[in-house]
Design a protein around this motif. Structure first.
Motif, PDB file in Angstrom:
ATOM      1  N   UNK A   1       3.178  11.948  12.747  1.00 20.83           N
ATOM      2  CA  UNK A   1       3.652  11.728  11.376  1.00 20.83           C
ATOM      3  C   UNK A   1       2.428  11.567  10.487  1.00 20.83           C
ATOM      4  N   UNK A   2       2.229  12.452   9.502  1.00 21.17           N
ATOM      5  CA  UNK A   2       1.014  12.392   8.692  1.00 21.17           C
ATOM      6  C   UNK A   2       1.000  11.186   7.759  1.00 21.17           C
ATOM      7  N   UNK A   3      -0.215  10.766   7.390  1.00 25.38           N
ATOM      8  CA  UNK A   3      -0.352   9.718   6.392  1.00 25.38           C
ATOM      9  C   UNK A   3      -0.020  10.286   5.012  1.00 25.38           C
ATOM     10  N   UNK A   4       0.481   9.476   4.084  1.00 20.92           N
ATOM     11  CA  UNK A   4       0.579   8.016   4.187  1.00 20.92           C
ATOM     12  C   UNK A   4       1.796   7.522   4.970  1.00 20.92           C
ATOM     13  N   UNK A   5       2.697   8.449   5.351  1.00 20.30           N
ATOM     14  CA  UNK A   5       3.940   8.029   6.006  1.00 20.30           C
ATOM     15  C   UNK A   5       3.673   7.381   7.368  1.00 20.30           C
ATOM     16  N   UNK A   6       2.807   7.997   8.148  1.00 19.21           N
ATOM     17  CA  UNK A   6       2.524   7.460   9.468  1.00 19.21           C
ATOM     18  C   UNK A   6       1.921   6.072   9.422  1.00 19.21           C
ATOM     19  N   UNK A   7       0.944   5.888   8.525  1.00 18.18           N
ATOM     20  CA  UNK A   7       0.291   4.583   8.406  1.00 18.18           C
ATOM     21  C   UNK A   7       1.272   3.518   7.923  1.00 18.18           C
ATOM     22  N   UNK A   8       2.142   3.890   6.975  1.00 17.44           N
ATOM     23  CA  UNK A   8       3.113   2.926   6.451  1.00 17.44           C
ATOM     24  C   UNK A   8       4.085   2.493   7.554  1.00 17.44           C
ATOM     25  N   UNK A   9       4.588   3.452   8.329  1.00 16.23           N
ATOM     26  CA  UNK A   9       5.552   3.108   9.370  1.00 16.23           C
ATOM     27  C   UNK A   9       4.890   2.331  10.502  1.00 16.23           C
TER      28      UNK A   9
ATOM     29  N   UNK B   1       2.227   6.805  15.124  1.00 17.07           N
ATOM     30  CA  UNK B   1       3.570   7.139  14.647  1.00 17.07           C
ATOM     31  C   UNK B   1       3.856   8.606  14.932  1.00 17.07           C
ATOM     32  N   UNK B   2       5.001   8.894  15.573  1.00 12.47           N
ATOM     33  CA  UNK B   2       5.216  10.245  16.065  1.00 12.47           C
ATOM     34  C   UNK B   2       6.700  10.526  16.297  1.00 12.47           C
TER      35      UNK B   2
ATOM     36  N   UNK C   1      15.570  -3.211   6.849  1.00  6.04           N
ATOM     37  CA  UNK C   1      14.433  -2.931   5.976  1.00  6.04           C
ATOM     38  C   UNK C   1      14.142  -1.440   5.831  1.00  6.04           C
ATOM     39  N   UNK C   2      14.477  -0.658   6.863  1.00  6.69           N
ATOM     40  CA  UNK C   2      14.204   0.785   6.805  1.00  6.69           C
ATOM     41  C   UNK C   2      15.428   1.604   6.423  1.00  6.69           C
ATOM     42  N   UNK C   3      16.524   0.920   6.103  1.00  4.04           N
ATOM     43  CA  UNK C   3      17.765   1.636   5.788  1.00  4.04           C
ATOM     44  C   UNK C   3      17.607   2.565   4.589  1.00  4.04           C
ATOM     45  N   UNK C   4      16.755   2.198   3.639  1.00  6.79           N
ATOM     46  CA  UNK C   4      16.574   3.020   2.448  1.00  6.79           C
ATOM     47  C   UNK C   4      15.331   3.880   2.474  1.00  6.79           C
ATOM     48  N   UNK C   5      14.675   3.952   3.619  1.00  7.04           N
ATOM     49  CA  UNK C   5      13.410   4.689   3.710  1.00  7.04           C
ATOM     50  C   UNK C   5      13.648   6.200   3.656  1.00  7.04           C
ATOM     51  N   UNK C   6      12.728   6.925   2.991  1.00  6.43           N
ATOM     52  CA  UNK C   6      12.785   8.379   2.997  1.00  6.43           C
ATOM     53  C   UNK C   6      11.377   8.941   2.842  1.00  6.43           C
ATOM     54  N   UNK C   7      11.142  10.078   3.438  1.00 10.22           N
ATOM     55  CA  UNK C   7       9.857  10.774   3.346  1.00 10.22           C
ATOM     56  C   UNK C   7      10.077  12.203   3.807  1.00 10.22           C
TER      57      UNK C   7
END
Length: 209
Positions: free
Chosen positions: A43-51, A68-69, A169-175
């Protein structure tokens, strides 16, 4: 198609659970000439780092040991003499593929069957399934204990109240991001999974990180 990762590159989690160790504290080959490997879409940053940071915030002890993968091949022990053939197989798989888009949206869980909370895929499931089937062929053909379900783990084997918190907390997450290829990881003697090779889709040549 394939790029050898520089030995100082660290990663976070293991494909499926986690990937090859090279570099400080690592050590790819285990006793008896056996490697522990995994294959995954990073999973590329910034998404990978955030997760990864979110996973750490839940107190998951694996947060900083696994990048993150999205798993393609779960942790697998491989005799050293088969490693070269596996790399060639993964190179051939990458040649047959083209980039596709993944959209992450919301949270899910495998409970009560498995103590996992994850970020779900809203788009790109078919691409992951096609790629996973190709990876798990030839020298990597193996049965899986559960049907393949592409996802991004964010909490694993934690107290129920923490798993509930992660789910909410991740229910509203999107990327969303484009998948350029996949990586082979190896598990180090320090219990950290690190990327060893990147396999880039199509005929575009090597990617060195």
């Amino acid at each position: 198609m394939v790029a050898d990762r520089a030995p100082h590159d660290d990663a976070a989690e293991g494909p499926g659970g986690g990937p090859a160790a090279s570099g400080a504290g690592g050590g790819g080959v285990r006793g008896g000439g056996v490697r522990a490997i995994g294959v995954a879409i990073p999973i590329p940053d910034p998404h990978g780092a955030l997760l990864q940071a979110k996973r750490a915030s839940f107190g998951d002890p694996l947060a900083h040991a696994i990048p993150t993968h999205i798993t393609l091949l779960p942790p697998t022990e491989l005799p050293e003499h088969e490693f070269g053939a596996v790399v060639e197989h993964l190179r051939d798989v990458a040649r047959t593929e083209r980039p596709f888009q993944i959209k992450l949206r919301g949270s899910g869980t495998f409970r009560p069957v498995s103590p996992v909370v994850f970020v779900a895929l809203a788009e790109g499931i078919g691409g992951c399934e096609r790629l996973q089937a190709k990876v798990l062929s030839g020298p990597l053909a193996r049965p899986l204990p559960f049907p393949y379900h592409p996802h991004v783990t964010i909490a694993h084997h934690l107290p129920e109240e923490v798993m509930d918190r992660a789910f909410k907390e991740l229910a509203g997450y999107s990327a969303e991001f484009d998948v350029w290829g996949f990586s082979l990881y190896e598990h180090g003697v320090d219990e950290v999974w690190r990327p060893r090779y990147d396999f880039v889709f199509g005929e575009g040549g090597q990617r060195r990180v």
